[in-house]
Scaffold this active site. Sequence first.
Site, PDB file in Angstrom:
ATOM      1  N   GLY A  57       0.764  -1.241   0.000  1.00 57.30           N
ATOM      2  CA  GLY A  57       0.000   0.000   0.000  1.00 57.30           C
ATOM      3  C   GLY A  57       0.791   1.284   0.000  1.00 57.30           C
ATOM      4  N   GLU A  97       3.993  -6.870   1.640  1.00 56.16           N
ATOM      5  CA  GLU A  97       3.463  -7.196   0.303  1.00 56.16           C
ATOM      6  C   GLU A  97       3.421  -5.971  -0.606  1.00 56.16           C
ATOM      7  OE1 GLU A  97      -0.497  -8.502   1.238  1.00 56.16           O
ATOM      8  OE2 GLU A  97       0.140 -10.420   2.027  1.00 56.16           O
ATOM      9  N   ARG A 128      -5.916   3.089 -15.515  1.00 55.29           N
ATOM     10  CA  ARG A 128      -5.945   3.862 -14.267  1.00 55.29           C
ATOM     11  C   ARG A 128      -6.572   5.249 -14.380  1.00 55.29           C
ATOM     12  NH1 ARG A 128      -2.174   5.333 -11.603  1.00 55.29           N
ATOM     13  NH2 ARG A 128      -3.058   4.838  -9.590  1.00 55.29           N
ATOM     14  N   GLY A 181       3.473  -3.748  -3.911  1.00 57.66           N
ATOM     15  CA  GLY A 181       3.267  -3.928  -5.345  1.00 57.66           C
ATOM     16  C   GLY A 181       3.689  -2.658  -6.071  1.00 57.66           C
ATOM     17  N   ARG A 182       2.859  -1.632  -5.935  1.00 52.34           N
ATOM     18  CA  ARG A 182       3.088  -0.368  -6.625  1.00 52.34           C
ATOM     19  C   ARG A 182       4.462   0.240  -6.311  1.00 52.34           C
ATOM     20  NH1 ARG A 182      -1.154   2.839  -8.039  1.00 52.34           N
ATOM     21  NH2 ARG A 182      -2.415   1.696  -6.527  1.00 52.34           N
ATOM     22  N   CYS A 216     -13.755   3.991 -28.225  1.00 51.64           N
ATOM     23  CA  CYS A 216     -15.049   4.665 -28.361  1.00 51.64           C
ATOM     24  C   CYS A 216     -15.747   4.756 -27.010  1.00 51.64           C
ATOM     25  CB  CYS A 216     -15.901   3.934 -29.380  1.00 51.64           C
ATOM     26  SG  CYS A 216     -15.100   3.925 -30.988  1.00 51.64           S
ATOM     27  N   TYR A 264      -9.654   5.281 -11.925  1.00 56.19           N
ATOM     28  CA  TYR A 264      -9.396   5.932 -10.626  1.00 56.19           C
ATOM     29  C   TYR A 264      -9.180   7.435 -10.741  1.00 56.19           C
ATOM     30  CZ  TYR A 264      -7.550   1.151  -9.684  1.00 56.19           C
ATOM     31  OH  TYR A 264      -7.341  -0.198  -9.576  1.00 56.19           O
TER      32      TYR A 264
HETATM   33  C1  LIG Z   1      -2.988  -5.113  -4.022  1.00 54.31           C
HETATM   34  C2  LIG Z   1      -2.490  -5.760  -2.788  1.00 54.31           C
HETATM   35  C3  LIG Z   1      -1.202  -5.483  -2.325  1.00 54.31           C
HETATM   36  C4  LIG Z   1      -0.272  -4.504  -2.986  1.00 54.31           C
HETATM   37  O1  LIG Z   1      -0.708  -3.191  -2.873  1.00 54.31           O
HETATM   38  P1  LIG Z   1       0.231  -1.999  -3.403  1.00 54.31           P
HETATM   39  O2  LIG Z   1      -0.565  -0.790  -3.126  1.00 54.31           O
HETATM   40  O3  LIG Z   1       0.439  -2.218  -4.847  1.00 54.31           O
HETATM   41  O4  LIG Z   1       1.500  -2.059  -2.631  1.00 54.31           O
HETATM   42  C5  LIG Z   1      -0.766  -6.148  -1.191  1.00 54.31           C
HETATM   43  N1  LIG Z   1      -1.559  -7.040  -0.541  1.00 54.31           N
HETATM   44  C6  LIG Z   1      -2.810  -7.312  -0.963  1.00 54.31           C
HETATM   45  C7  LIG Z   1      -3.628  -8.295  -0.205  1.00 54.31           C
HETATM   46  C8  LIG Z   1      -3.320  -6.686  -2.095  1.00 54.31           C
HETATM   47  O5  LIG Z   1      -4.558  -6.958  -2.494  1.00 54.31           O
END
Ligand SMILES: *Cc1c(COP(=O)(O)O)cnc(C)c1O
Length: 419
Positions: free
Chosen positions: A239, A275, A314, A277-278, A344, A318
Amino acid sequence: MAFFDYREGRLHAEGVSINHIAEQVQTPLYCYSKAALRHNYLAYAGHFNAENTLICYAVKANSNQAVLRTLGQLGAGADVVSEGELRRVLLAGIPAERIVYSGVAKTGREMRFALEQDIFQFNVESEPELELLNEVALSMGKRAPVAFRINPDIDARTHAKISTGKASNKFGIPWTRAHQAYARAAELSGIRIQGIDIHIGSQLTQLEPFEQAFICVAELTAELRQLGHEISVIDIGGGLGIDYGDGAAPPPVLADYAALAKRILGPLGCRILVEPGRSVAGNTGVLVSRVIYIKEGELDRFLIIDAGMNDLLRPSLYDAYHEIVPVTQNAGEPLHYQVVGPICETGDTFSRDRILPSLQAGELVAINNAGAYGAVMASSYNTRPLVPEVLVDGEQFTVVRPRPDYATLIDMDTPDGPG
Ligand SMILES: *Cc1c(COP(=O)(O)O)cnc(C)c1O
């Protein structure tokens, strides 16, 4: 450190000119920097430095095999949310003991596959999911290692569509029911409780919501241990936001985020899972697109480019801001543009009003910070071939997902229905 930078007026990914890649691969295309991926992952590994930490990259941010292999070789684990993602990470060489499985809707079939692989942990998001996991595990003569994803009812202060830790969101078990859930799990012989999991949202730009969530987890850990539950793993989710260049306050720095987690959770002596991601993949990629037309509307000047919402969702999903830059620097007069794609749909808009140095049809633009939640969300809407992906490493690039041809796309259909 700049992995995307101008050299003699031309945008490069590491040592490779974007113009050159676009000529070889055609546009639109995603271009990723391997050095940037390495850099971001190693920053996490460095700041969380304890041997008791596992960085489980959130695969849904960017699941290209080349990205997963790059991270896996550096020691990353993976957070997956489907059987498909689990298959991807295993094929990319990330071992099962570094994989956690999240998601609100795991099916029995998906559970069975994950149990066969002996993954590290199931992050269970509801009581019915717990019951099903127990049944599936028992039928296989196994015990499923489980953490409950707790919904702490915290406002992550991010876009409503990527907030996940409020009581009104579908994710996790309400913290008010946590004791009951753990008590039930302790009765089930197909379940082995090992931890607590949270993930309160994405693109968080403040530390306070994380702090509240970590405190909630620390308190719950103490309570559950009092009640005799074995809690040895704390998964703090992902997150952490990135700077999209929109002029908003910059997100917290990784060092502070890691220090916060260690200060609040360190004393519990648990294995910590993260965890991200971004914050690993987001700034490692750009979407390269060519200007098709400049159209003078009644009110706006439209920059019509060959990338659309089907390639990068995105902005329309969003209202996300992505920086847009010319690939070849020019000293043109700055003009207002509405930047739109070919789809379109009126929602196929990258920016309603953007000031860019004046551009001509045929020129290239790069849409920055598109490495996360970009290609993974792409579709073939409007029968546009899925956007290709390129990985740059130093002076070289590799097409790590080619653009499919039209036959591949269309031949997936069967023209003859019944009768
Ligand atoms: C999407 C997600 C993440 C990663 O979130 P980021 O904002 O990309 O870091 C981590 N854990 C879970 C359970 C997610 O669904």
